[in-house]
Design a protein around this motif. Sequence first.
Motif, PDB file in Angstrom:
ATOM      1  N   GLU B  30      -3.505   3.970  11.101  1.00 28.53           N
ATOM      2  CA  GLU B  30      -3.046   5.208  10.478  1.00 28.53           C
ATOM      3  C   GLU B  30      -4.216   5.800   9.725  1.00 28.53           C
ATOM      4  O   GLU B  30      -4.888   5.105   8.963  1.00 28.53           O
ATOM      5  CB  GLU B  30      -1.927   4.924   9.476  1.00 28.53           C
ATOM      6  CG  GLU B  30      -0.648   4.422  10.114  1.00 28.53           C
ATOM      7  CD  GLU B  30       0.474   4.355   9.081  1.00 28.53           C
ATOM      8  OE1 GLU B  30       0.882   5.411   8.562  1.00 28.53           O
ATOM      9  OE2 GLU B  30       0.926   3.231   8.791  1.00 28.53           O
ATOM     10  N   ASN B  31      -4.435   7.084   9.945  1.00 30.17           N
ATOM     11  CA  ASN B  31      -5.496   7.738   9.204  1.00 30.17           C
ATOM     12  C   ASN B  31      -5.018   9.099   8.723  1.00 30.17           C
ATOM     13  O   ASN B  31      -4.724   9.988   9.522  1.00 30.17           O
ATOM     14  CB  ASN B  31      -6.748   7.871  10.075  1.00 30.17           C
ATOM     15  CG  ASN B  31      -7.953   8.220   9.246  1.00 30.17           C
ATOM     16  OD1 ASN B  31      -7.915   9.159   8.454  1.00 30.17           O
ATOM     17  ND2 ASN B  31      -9.029   7.463   9.408  1.00 30.17           N
ATOM     18  N   ASN B 139      -6.091   4.086   6.658  1.00 30.84           N
ATOM     19  CA  ASN B 139      -7.391   4.614   6.237  1.00 30.84           C
ATOM     20  C   ASN B 139      -8.428   3.490   6.297  1.00 30.84           C
ATOM     21  O   ASN B 139      -8.680   2.978   7.383  1.00 30.84           O
ATOM     22  CB  ASN B 139      -7.313   5.276   4.867  1.00 30.84           C
ATOM     23  CG  ASN B 139      -6.391   6.500   4.900  1.00 30.84           C
ATOM     24  OD1 ASN B 139      -6.259   7.151   5.933  1.00 30.84           O
ATOM     25  ND2 ASN B 139      -5.734   6.786   3.793  1.00 30.84           N
ATOM     26  N   ASP B 140      -8.947   3.002   5.164  1.00 31.77           N
ATOM     27  CA  ASP B 140      -9.965   1.950   5.263  1.00 31.77           C
ATOM     28  C   ASP B 140      -9.441   0.560   4.886  1.00 31.77           C
ATOM     29  O   ASP B 140     -10.192  -0.404   4.836  1.00 31.77           O
ATOM     30  CB  ASP B 140     -11.205   2.323   4.424  1.00 31.77           C
ATOM     31  CG  ASP B 140     -10.840   2.643   2.991  1.00 31.77           C
ATOM     32  OD1 ASP B 140      -9.622   2.739   2.714  1.00 31.77           O
ATOM     33  OD2 ASP B 140     -11.750   2.801   2.156  1.00 31.77           O
ATOM     34  N   LYS B 141      -8.113   0.468   4.638  1.00 31.85           N
ATOM     35  CA  LYS B 141      -7.553  -0.851   4.309  1.00 31.85           C
ATOM     36  C   LYS B 141      -6.956  -1.502   5.559  1.00 31.85           C
ATOM     37  O   LYS B 141      -6.562  -0.832   6.495  1.00 31.85           O
ATOM     38  CB  LYS B 141      -6.472  -0.704   3.230  1.00 31.85           C
ATOM     39  CG  LYS B 141      -7.051  -0.414   1.858  1.00 31.85           C
ATOM     40  CD  LYS B 141      -6.062  -0.756   0.754  1.00 31.85           C
ATOM     41  CE  LYS B 141      -5.066   0.348   0.494  1.00 31.85           C
ATOM     42  NZ  LYS B 141      -4.212   0.078  -0.667  1.00 31.85           N
ATOM     43  N   ASN B 179       0.974  -3.540   0.227  1.00 37.36           N
ATOM     44  CA  ASN B 179      -0.386  -3.377  -0.296  1.00 37.36           C
ATOM     45  C   ASN B 179      -1.126  -2.231   0.370  1.00 37.36           C
ATOM     46  O   ASN B 179      -1.840  -1.473  -0.277  1.00 37.36           O
ATOM     47  CB  ASN B 179      -1.198  -4.654  -0.043  1.00 37.36           C
ATOM     48  CG  ASN B 179      -1.227  -5.519  -1.274  1.00 37.36           C
ATOM     49  OD1 ASN B 179      -0.692  -5.138  -2.308  1.00 37.36           O
ATOM     50  ND2 ASN B 179      -1.855  -6.674  -1.144  1.00 37.36           N
ATOM     51  N   LEU B 180      -0.958  -2.142   1.699  1.00 41.46           N
ATOM     52  CA  LEU B 180      -1.641  -1.094   2.464  1.00 41.46           C
ATOM     53  C   LEU B 180      -1.210   0.289   2.035  1.00 41.46           C
ATOM     54  O   LEU B 180      -2.000   1.220   1.999  1.00 41.46           O
ATOM     55  CB  LEU B 180      -1.284  -1.221   3.954  1.00 41.46           C
ATOM     56  CG  LEU B 180      -2.026  -2.170   4.847  1.00 41.46           C
ATOM     57  CD1 LEU B 180      -1.612  -1.902   6.278  1.00 41.46           C
ATOM     58  CD2 LEU B 180      -3.516  -2.011   4.699  1.00 41.46           C
ATOM     59  N   MET B 181       0.097   0.430   1.746  1.00 36.99           N
ATOM     60  CA  MET B 181       0.648   1.753   1.478  1.00 36.99           C
ATOM     61  C   MET B 181       0.365   2.225   0.053  1.00 36.99           C
ATOM     62  O   MET B 181       0.510   3.393  -0.252  1.00 36.99           O
ATOM     63  CB  MET B 181       2.159   1.779   1.744  1.00 36.99           C
ATOM     64  CG  MET B 181       2.532   1.418   3.163  1.00 36.99           C
ATOM     65  SD  MET B 181       1.611   2.376   4.409  1.00 36.99           S
ATOM     66  CE  MET B 181       1.687   1.310   5.851  1.00 36.99           C
ATOM     67  N   GLU B 182      -0.035   1.275  -0.812  1.00 38.40           N
ATOM     68  CA  GLU B 182      -0.380   1.674  -2.182  1.00 38.40           C
ATOM     69  C   GLU B 182      -1.614   2.564  -2.170  1.00 38.40           C
ATOM     70  O   GLU B 182      -2.561   2.298  -1.448  1.00 38.40           O
ATOM     71  CB  GLU B 182      -0.695   0.425  -3.030  1.00 38.40           C
ATOM     72  CG  GLU B 182       0.536  -0.182  -3.658  1.00 38.40           C
ATOM     73  CD  GLU B 182       0.203  -1.504  -4.317  1.00 38.40           C
ATOM     74  OE1 GLU B 182      -0.968  -1.713  -4.685  1.00 38.40           O
ATOM     75  OE2 GLU B 182       1.127  -2.327  -4.452  1.00 38.40           O
TER      76      GLU B 182
END
Lengths: 122, 183
Positions: B30-31, B139-141, B179-182
Amino acid sequence: MKSIQELEEIRKRTLDTINVRKDRSGTRVVVGMATCGIAAGARPVLLAVIDEVKNNNLADVVVAQTGCIGMCRLEPILEVYKPGEEKVTYVKVTASKAKRIMNEHVILGKVVEEYTIGASEQ
Amino acid sequence: MMKELSLHILDLVQNSVSAGASLIEIIIEENLIDDFFKITIKDDGWGMDKDLIEKIRNPFFTTRTTRKVGLGIPLMEAACQRCAGNLTIESEKGIGTIVTAYFKHSHIDRAPLGNMVDTFITVILGKADIDYIYKHKMNDKEFIIDTRQLKQILGLEVSISNPDILAWINEYINDGLGNLMEV
């Protein structure tokens, strides 16, 4: 946050209970998981079955998945195979119907007639 | 039509299973900056020749014998095309297959990803001898879970489909995705 290390502890805990599970010929519960089944809602049905197995500690119940059996309009389809008994096919199953099937048929041995394919065709 | 992209993923993974794969990778990227949502399913199954790749885009083709239509790939392709995206299939006989579904992230018709935990648990429960990697980039996570790593810890005695292990996997993925969505 869950860590991979915790898995090791769970492994040790479950090792003790596992020996009880072997060499029992139990019930098989099979859920249709092809495109037709998935689109009709088979995923929550399968997970409801798994939940009931866990909650009731049904060590001798095997849960399996199968493909399309050619009755797509009746999906989600759930089949119960009990040793020495005829297979029972349940159709248009939902998570709550699956829960009832597990409790009444798989645990108590009483077929839930109203959800069977026989009842749906009438 | 499937209500969640995670249901399409579950469906496409079944194709990889039928193709005799032993390792199946589910990669979601997802970006929000470049505005794309990309799903890749990669397997090491039998693979297909060019002729077969063209055929499976047709809803009136299926390898199954119980009925005459196969809707998995066409449904996913239609979902992509509704969202200014596309679906590509790369495959090689004896090597495997890569299916990539590309969506515009912000497109109003893009279905939500839905419950990836349920999809992952369902595929794990399918066939015990197949391994799965689920990688999710935001993004970058990045979050990753690999059943080969889990099986190595569990050893031969404890099955990955053990209810206590599944409960752990459920929480592990939920935490990871949270965690990713934070921001």
